[in-house]
Enzyme design. Structure first.
Site, short mmCIF file in Angstrom:
data_model
loop_
_atom_site.label_atom_id
_atom_site.label_comp_id
_atom_site.label_asym_id
_atom_site.label_seq_id
_atom_site.Cartn_x
_atom_site.Cartn_y
_atom_site.Cartn_z
CG HIS A 143 -55.79 125.77 120.46
ND1 HIS A 143 -55.10 126.81 121.03
CD2 HIS A 143 -57.05 125.84 120.94
CE1 HIS A 143 -55.91 127.50 121.82
NE2 HIS A 143 -57.10 126.92 121.79
CE LYS A 173 -57.17 128.86 118.05
NZ LYS A 173 -58.55 129.24 117.68
#
Length: 265
Positions: A154, A158
Site C-alpha cells: 500500500h 496507510k
C-alpha cells in the site's frame, strides 16, 4: 425513492472518491459531507472540492439524522465507533470501510449491530470479495499440502499493517482449513527463524509511494505454486462498492453484514 447518503472523512483521499461515486449513481443523493471540526474546508462546496463542479452541499462537521438514510464511513476506529453510536441511536444504517479495530472495538460493533444494520468489510471492491471465494477453493484443494504466504502493498500513508484485506484473506484460508488465524499467523521474519511450520500463514507488508492496494496469496507446494492476486489501480473501485453496499443495506433489519452478503457470494 431517492436514497440519501452521508460521507464522513469527506475531505480525505477516500472521501472524495466516495462523493464522486455517490453523485454518479442514479437514485442516490449526497445528503451530507462531514469533515473534522476545525477543518479549513468547513463551509466549502463538496462538489467543487472534488473537482466535480458546485453541487450546493457544503462541508459540515456535525451529523444531522434528517440529512441521510445511510452513512458511509472510511475514517479511523475511534471516529467510526462514535458514528456507529450516532447511527444506532437514530436508526440509521452505516457502511464501514475502516480497518484496524481492536478486539474490544469489534465487540462494540457486534453489540451495535443488534440495534441497527451495519455493513462492515475490509475491502469493498467486487474483485477482492471474489478473491475471498477463490481462496476458499484453493485452500480446500491445496491447503494441507502448501505453505501459505500473503503479501500486501500500500501507499506510504496507510497506518495499519497488515492491511485489513490481507487479514481477511488469511481468515478465509484459515477458516476453510479449520485453523485459528490468531495462533497460526506469522507477521514478518528476521534472524534464525528455523524451518517453516506447515500450518502457519505468513504475512509480509510493503509500504511506499502511491500504491492503491495490491494483495497476493501464495500456495507453495513442492514443484508448483498457485498465486491469487488482486491489484487496485483506483480507489473508485472501493467507492463504487461502498455505494452499492449502502443501497443494499437501506431498509435491512439490524444486523452485521458483509460485502459478500451484498454480492451474494
Amino acid at each position: 425513492m431517492t436514497l440519501k447518503v452521508a460521507v464522513t472523512g469527506a475531505s480525505g483521499r477516500m472521501g472524495r472518491f466516495l462523493i464522486e461515486a455517490v453523485q454518479a449513481v442514479e437514485g442516490v443523493e449526497l445528503g451530507a459531507a462531514i469533515v473534522r471540526p476545525g477543518s479549513s474546508l468547513l463551509g466549502a462546496d463538496s462538489g467543487e472540492m472534488c473537482g466535480l463542479g458546485r453541487n450546493g452541499l457544503v462541508l459540515s462537521s456535525e451529523l444531522d439524522p434528517s440529512s441521510f438514510d445511510v452513512l458511509i464511513d472510511f475514517t479511523s476506529p475511534e471516529a467510526t465507533l462514535a458514528n456507529v453510536h450516532f447511527c444506532a441511536e437514530h436508526g440509521k444504517g452505516i457502511v464501514i470501510g475502516t480497518t484496524g479495530f481492536t478486539a474490544e472495538q469489534k465487540a462494540y460493533l457486534d453489540a451495535a449491530a443488534e440495534k441497527t444494520p451495519l455493513c462492515i468489510a475490509s475491502n469493498f471492491s467486487t474483485g477482492v470479495n471474489l478473491v475471498f471465494s477463490l481462496l476458499e477453493i484453493a485452500a480446500q484443494v491445496m491447503g494441507d499440502e502448501a505453505d501459505i504466504e500473503i503479501v500486501e502493498a500500500h501507499h506510504r500513508h496507510k497506518v495499519d499493517a497488515p492491511s485489513g484485506t490481507a487479514l481477511s484473506m488469511g481468515e478465509a484460508i484459515a477458516d476453510t482449513l479449520g485453523r485459528d488465524l490468531e495462533k497460526v499467523a506469522v507477521y514478518g521474519r528476521e534472524g534464525q527463524t528455523g524451518a517453516r511450520d506447515r500450518d502457519t500463514i505468513g504475512f509480509a507488508t510493503v509500504r511506499g509511494g502511491d500504491v492503491v492496494g495490491e494483495h497476493t496469496a501464495m500456495f507453495l507446494c513442492d514443484g508448483e505454486r498457485v498465486e491469487v492476486t488482486h491489484k487496485a489501480s483506483s480507489r473508485m473501485a472501493f467507492a463504487r462498492g461502498a455505494v452499492r453496499a449502502a443501497q443494499w443495506l437501506h431498509g435491512r433489519a439490524p444486523g452485521k453484514y458483509s460485502m459478500r452478503d451484498v454480492l451474494e457470494i
